[in-house]
Design a protein around this motif. Sequence first.
Motif, PDB file in Angstrom:
ATOM      1  N   ASP A 178       0.844  -1.182   0.000  1.00  0.00           N
ATOM      2  CA  ASP A 178       0.000   0.000   0.000  1.00  0.00           C
ATOM      3  C   ASP A 178       0.888   1.243   0.000  1.00  0.00           C
ATOM      4  O   ASP A 178       2.089   1.167   0.298  1.00  0.00           O
ATOM      5  N   VAL A 179       0.288   2.373  -0.335  1.00  0.00           N
ATOM      6  CA  VAL A 179       0.989   3.654  -0.249  1.00  0.00           C
ATOM      7  C   VAL A 179       0.831   4.176   1.173  1.00  0.00           C
ATOM      8  O   VAL A 179      -0.115   3.804   1.878  1.00  0.00           O
ATOM      9  N   PRO A 180       1.740   5.052   1.624  1.00  0.00           N
ATOM     10  CA  PRO A 180       1.677   5.524   3.011  1.00  0.00           C
ATOM     11  C   PRO A 180       0.556   6.517   3.288  1.00  0.00           C
ATOM     12  O   PRO A 180       0.315   6.860   4.442  1.00  0.00           O
ATOM     13  N   GLY A 181      -0.131   6.989   2.273  1.00  0.00           N
ATOM     14  CA  GLY A 181      -1.237   7.926   2.467  1.00  0.00           C
ATOM     15  C   GLY A 181      -1.914   8.229   1.144  1.00  0.00           C
ATOM     16  O   GLY A 181      -1.391   7.909   0.077  1.00  0.00           O
ATOM     17  N   ARG A 182      -3.076   8.834   1.239  1.00  0.00           N
ATOM     18  CA  ARG A 182      -3.831   9.233   0.045  1.00  0.00           C
ATOM     19  C   ARG A 182      -4.390  10.621   0.277  1.00  0.00           C
ATOM     20  O   ARG A 182      -5.089  10.811   1.269  1.00  0.00           O
ATOM     21  N   PRO A 183      -4.120  11.556  -0.608  1.00  0.00           N
ATOM     22  CA  PRO A 183      -3.254  11.431  -1.779  1.00  0.00           C
ATOM     23  C   PRO A 183      -1.784  11.569  -1.405  1.00  0.00           C
ATOM     24  O   PRO A 183      -1.453  12.032  -0.316  1.00  0.00           O
ATOM     25  N   LEU A 184      -0.919  11.168  -2.343  1.00  0.00           N
ATOM     26  CA  LEU A 184       0.509  11.444  -2.220  1.00  0.00           C
ATOM     27  C   LEU A 184       0.745  12.810  -2.860  1.00  0.00           C
ATOM     28  O   LEU A 184       0.288  13.056  -3.974  1.00  0.00           O
ATOM     29  N   ARG A 185       1.460  13.677  -2.184  1.00  0.00           N
ATOM     30  CA  ARG A 185       1.734  15.010  -2.713  1.00  0.00           C
ATOM     31  C   ARG A 185       3.211  15.336  -2.557  1.00  0.00           C
ATOM     32  O   ARG A 185       3.780  15.132  -1.479  1.00  0.00           O
ATOM     33  N   ILE A 186       3.823  15.830  -3.609  1.00  0.00           N
ATOM     34  CA  ILE A 186       5.216  16.284  -3.528  1.00  0.00           C
ATOM     35  C   ILE A 186       5.222  17.706  -2.990  1.00  0.00           C
ATOM     36  O   ILE A 186       4.487  18.563  -3.477  1.00  0.00           O
ATOM     37  N   ARG A 187       6.057  17.951  -1.993  1.00  0.00           N
ATOM     38  CA  ARG A 187       6.184  19.306  -1.454  1.00  0.00           C
ATOM     39  C   ARG A 187       7.193  20.076  -2.310  1.00  0.00           C
ATOM     40  O   ARG A 187       8.339  19.677  -2.437  1.00  0.00           O
ATOM     41  N   TYR A 188       6.725  21.138  -2.907  1.00  0.00           N
ATOM     42  CA  TYR A 188       7.572  21.959  -3.777  1.00  0.00           C
ATOM     43  C   TYR A 188       8.362  22.953  -2.937  1.00  0.00           C
ATOM     44  O   TYR A 188       7.861  23.468  -1.945  1.00  0.00           O
ATOM     45  N   ASP A 189       9.601  23.211  -3.358  1.00  0.00           N
ATOM     46  CA  ASP A 189      10.432  24.225  -2.703  1.00  0.00           C
ATOM     47  C   ASP A 189      11.386  24.782  -3.758  1.00  0.00           C
ATOM     48  O   ASP A 189      12.367  24.135  -4.115  1.00  0.00           O
ATOM     49  N   ARG A 190      11.077  25.967  -4.269  1.00  0.00           N
ATOM     50  CA  ARG A 190      11.886  26.539  -5.355  1.00  0.00           C
ATOM     51  C   ARG A 190      13.266  26.972  -4.898  1.00  0.00           C
ATOM     52  O   ARG A 190      14.164  27.155  -5.708  1.00  0.00           O
ATOM     53  N   ARG A 191      13.471  27.114  -3.583  1.00  0.00           N
ATOM     54  CA  ARG A 191      14.783  27.541  -3.084  1.00  0.00           C
ATOM     55  C   ARG A 191      15.816  26.425  -3.183  1.00  0.00           C
ATOM     56  O   ARG A 191      17.010  26.681  -3.219  1.00  0.00           O
ATOM     57  N   ASP A 192      15.354  25.184  -3.198  1.00  0.00           N
ATOM     58  CA  ASP A 192      16.240  24.025  -3.255  1.00  0.00           C
ATOM     59  C   ASP A 192      16.392  23.596  -4.716  1.00  0.00           C
ATOM     60  O   ASP A 192      15.508  22.971  -5.288  1.00  0.00           O
ATOM     61  N   LYS A 193      17.517  23.957  -5.321  1.00  0.00           N
ATOM     62  CA  LYS A 193      17.711  23.708  -6.759  1.00  0.00           C
ATOM     63  C   LYS A 193      17.751  22.222  -7.087  1.00  0.00           C
ATOM     64  O   LYS A 193      17.244  21.799  -8.131  1.00  0.00           O
ATOM     65  N   SER A 194      18.343  21.408  -6.224  1.00  0.00           N
ATOM     66  CA  SER A 194      18.396  19.971  -6.516  1.00  0.00           C
ATOM     67  C   SER A 194      16.989  19.363  -6.453  1.00  0.00           C
ATOM     68  O   SER A 194      16.643  18.493  -7.251  1.00  0.00           O
ATOM     69  N   ARG A 195      16.161  19.854  -5.529  1.00  0.00           N
ATOM     70  CA  ARG A 195      14.776  19.375  -5.456  1.00  0.00           C
ATOM     71  C   ARG A 195      14.004  19.822  -6.695  1.00  0.00           C
ATOM     72  O   ARG A 195      13.227  19.057  -7.257  1.00  0.00           O
ATOM     73  N   THR A 196      14.242  21.053  -7.132  1.00  0.00           N
ATOM     74  CA  THR A 196      13.575  21.560  -8.329  1.00  0.00           C
ATOM     75  C   THR A 196      13.909  20.693  -9.535  1.00  0.00           C
ATOM     76  O   THR A 196      13.030  20.349 -10.338  1.00  0.00           O
ATOM     77  N   ARG A 197      15.181  20.299  -9.676  1.00  0.00           N
ATOM     78  CA  ARG A 197      15.586  19.427 -10.792  1.00  0.00           C
ATOM     79  C   ARG A 197      14.917  18.056 -10.674  1.00  0.00           C
ATOM     80  O   ARG A 197      14.454  17.492 -11.668  1.00  0.00           O
ATOM     81  N   ALA A 198      14.862  17.530  -9.453  1.00  0.00           N
ATOM     82  CA  ALA A 198      14.252  16.213  -9.245  1.00  0.00           C
ATOM     83  C   ALA A 198      12.759  16.248  -9.563  1.00  0.00           C
ATOM     84  O   ALA A 198      12.224  15.330 -10.195  1.00  0.00           O
TER      85      ALA A 198
END
Length: 200
Positions: A83-103
């Motif tokens: 199973d998934v750990p929750g519903r819905p699954l949501r990605i937390r956006y953070d424009r300050r983190d460039k590596s997260r933005t690329r991912a």
Amino acid sequence: MTRNRQTYWIDEQRQIAALASPLRQEIVDVVTATGPCSIARMAAALGRPPDRLYFHIRRLEAVGLLTQNGTVGNGRTAAALYDVPGRPLRIRYDRRDKSRTRAIGAVHDGVLRLARRDLKRAMASARSVVNGPLRDTWGGRSRGWMTSTQIRRLNRLIEQMINLVRSGDARKGAKPVAFTFVLAPPRQRPAKPKSIGVKK
């Protein structure tokens, strides 16, 4: 089997990176939609052999995006349920983190690849409906200018559409659908000032 109905926020870089694979996205989509299920059920829903999924399921489990949730069957026929750990699954956006933005960009590249594939397959299928109120196959793009009030309303409507798609389940008379969207401000080039000729 009970489904976890609490929103799960995807915060870790390794979780976001794991979702760059379109197949892993599909696995998560199937489990989110169907509830706890075995690898055999996932494979049947995806139209893929089970042995193609093991590596990806292990990767999703390692980063916490799939969890084992009991078993089905007995003895040698017992199979783990995921199973998934929750519903819905949501990605937390953070424009300050460039590596997260690329991912996150890589995840959305995968989303768009899946959408392109789904649309091409649907257009080639005689079973798809391309006109009328039961239309289940189409795509497009709209561009315009919106106020804050309109953007707020648009986000509410997108949430309603997502919830409508997620509220269905596999039963007689229901068919699988995938709804993909991108909301983003397009690049706007500044208008070049008109040169005014000076008469001499």
